[in-house]
Design a protein around this motif. Structure first.
Motif, mmCIF file in Angstrom:
data_model
loop_
_atom_site.group_PDB
_atom_site.id
_atom_site.type_symbol
_atom_site.label_atom_id
_atom_site.label_comp_id
_atom_site.label_asym_id
_atom_site.label_seq_id
_atom_site.Cartn_x
_atom_site.Cartn_y
_atom_site.Cartn_z
ATOM 1 N N ASP A 270 4.084 4.638 -4.796
ATOM 2 C CA ASP A 270 3.125 5.509 -4.079
ATOM 3 C C ASP A 270 3.294 6.959 -4.565
ATOM 4 O O ASP A 270 2.314 7.651 -4.884
ATOM 5 C CB ASP A 270 3.401 5.522 -2.562
ATOM 6 N N GLU B 116 -1.607 11.671 0.602
ATOM 7 C CA GLU B 116 -0.798 11.199 1.733
ATOM 8 C C GLU B 116 0.666 11.576 1.617
ATOM 9 O O GLU B 116 1.290 11.964 2.601
ATOM 10 C CB GLU B 116 -0.880 9.671 1.885
ATOM 11 N N GLU B 117 1.229 11.428 0.438
ATOM 12 C CA GLU B 117 2.680 11.549 0.337
ATOM 13 C C GLU B 117 3.160 12.991 0.310
ATOM 14 O O GLU B 117 4.367 13.242 0.294
ATOM 15 C CB GLU B 117 3.215 10.718 -0.837
ATOM 16 N N ASP C 160 -5.481 8.768 -1.380
ATOM 17 C CA ASP C 160 -4.410 7.887 -0.920
ATOM 18 C C ASP C 160 -4.003 7.071 -2.141
ATOM 19 O O ASP C 160 -4.764 6.225 -2.616
ATOM 20 C CB ASP C 160 -4.907 6.977 0.210
ATOM 21 N N ILE D 256 -1.792 4.724 -2.718
ATOM 22 C CA ILE D 256 -1.818 3.288 -2.417
ATOM 23 C C ILE D 256 -2.161 3.158 -0.941
ATOM 24 O O ILE D 256 -1.381 3.586 -0.076
ATOM 25 C CB ILE D 256 -0.465 2.594 -2.694
ATOM 26 N N ASP D 257 -3.321 2.625 -0.642
ATOM 27 C CA ASP D 257 -3.650 2.334 0.750
ATOM 28 C C ASP D 257 -3.366 0.854 0.972
ATOM 29 O O ASP D 257 -3.936 -0.002 0.284
ATOM 30 C CB ASP D 257 -5.116 2.646 1.057
ATOM 31 N N THR E 290 0.217 0.006 1.699
ATOM 32 C CA THR E 290 1.562 -0.069 1.098
ATOM 33 C C THR E 290 2.318 -1.304 1.587
ATOM 34 O O THR E 290 3.050 -1.932 0.828
ATOM 35 C CB THR E 290 2.362 1.214 1.412
HETATM 36 CA CA CA Z 1 -0.896 5.282 1.319
#
Ligand code: CA
Ligand code: IPD
Ligand code: CA
Ligand code: CA
Length: 265
Positions: free
Chosen positions: A46, A69-70, A87, A89-90, A92
């Motif tokens: 991610d 996001e991160e 995002d 990776i949506d 995870t």
């Molecule tokens: Ca995510």
């Protein structure tokens, strides 16, 4: 004036490039951490994917803003100008446990208006894509507005966890929504589930708590096919803070707000 088709093309190229790297990473062990609890995971994949997009965007478009996001990069507190909301990776949890049904989600906004939307289901190789005013597509196929169905013939995307929440001091209104619908599906990626509403595979998707990066990409797709997004009280979704979300065909969105989850309920 930005050329949205060109920006969309570049974003798609980067998405495919990032997806290749994600697939390579899946073949080897990777580090998984829990963030706020055991149901809130993040992996080094991610973080690396987010960093990949940040670097690409800042090199090519230094004046564009980035919200991911991160949070490895910048925090923004306004949506003036061009903002990429990503995002990396949506889904995870699906990525970690199932290795399928996760997506890269990208929304490119100008002054708060959705211009380009991408949701890429990496393992299914399904790229949902829209440029404002030019329709929405899955791979090469144009998405057409799905017909409205009565609730008892509608399939709704919903995470069953939300049925365990208490709402004020009375019954959770989502319980009634689940009872009155034809059926419920839970795929574990909000972005994919919202893209499925745009593609008429679901009639609605409902969540008690999402963040802007979960819905920024899919919102552009939904808008293009005439579907609606809103909070439970029918308000426009914010790009700076998350909350409740409904993504649905217009009449169904109105019904879910007025008869189930809105202020009156
Ligand atoms: Ca995510
Ligand atoms: C999550 C997924 C999940 C939804 C969660 C999101 P993440 O995103 O979209 O389906 O139920 O609320 O946080 O953390 O996998 O990017
Ligand atoms: Ca997450
Ligand atoms: Ca997400």
């Amino acid at each position: 004036m930005a050329d949205w088709n060109e920006l969309g093309r570049v974003a798609r190229d980067w998405t495919y490039e990032a997806a290749d790297e994600i697939k390579r990473a899946l073949a080897n062990p990777f580090k998984v951490e829990a963030k706020s609890g055991p149901d809130d995971l993040v992996t080094e994949v991610d973080k690396n994917t987010e960093a990949f997009f940040y670097k690409k965007i800042k090199e090519a478009y230094p004046d564009h803003l980035f919200l991911g996001e991160e949070g490895t990069v910048e925090k923004i507190n306004h949506t003036d100008g061009i903002v990429w909301i990503i995002d990396p990776i949506d889904g995870t949890m699906n990525f970690v446990h199932q290795k399928i049904k996760f997506a890269i989600s990208i929304g490119i906004y100008e002054d708060g208006i959705g211009k380009v939307g991408i949701v890429y289901d990496v393992m299914a190789d399904e790229l949902f894509y829209a440029v404002q005013g030019q329709g929405a597509f899955v791979n090469e196929v144009e998405l057409v507005a799905g017909k409205e169905r009565p609730l008892d013939e509608s399939i709704i995307g919903l995470n069953a966890r939300w049925l365990t929440e208490t709402h004020h001091s009375h019954a959770n209104p989502l319980t009634a929504l689940v009872r009155d619908s034809r059926s419920i599906r839970s795929y574990g990626s909000a972005a994919i589930e919202m893209a499925y509403v745009a593609a008429d595979r679901l009639d609605a998707y409902v969540s008690v708590n999402l963040s802007p990066w979960d819905y920024a990409g899919a919102s552009v797709l939904l808008e293009e096919v005439g579907c609606r997004t809103s909070s439970f009280t029918g308000k426009k979704l914010s790009l700076l803070e998350g909350g409740t979300v409904i993504a649905a065909k217009p009449a169904l969105q109105r019904e879910i707000v007025s008869a189930y989850v809105g202020e009156e309920n």
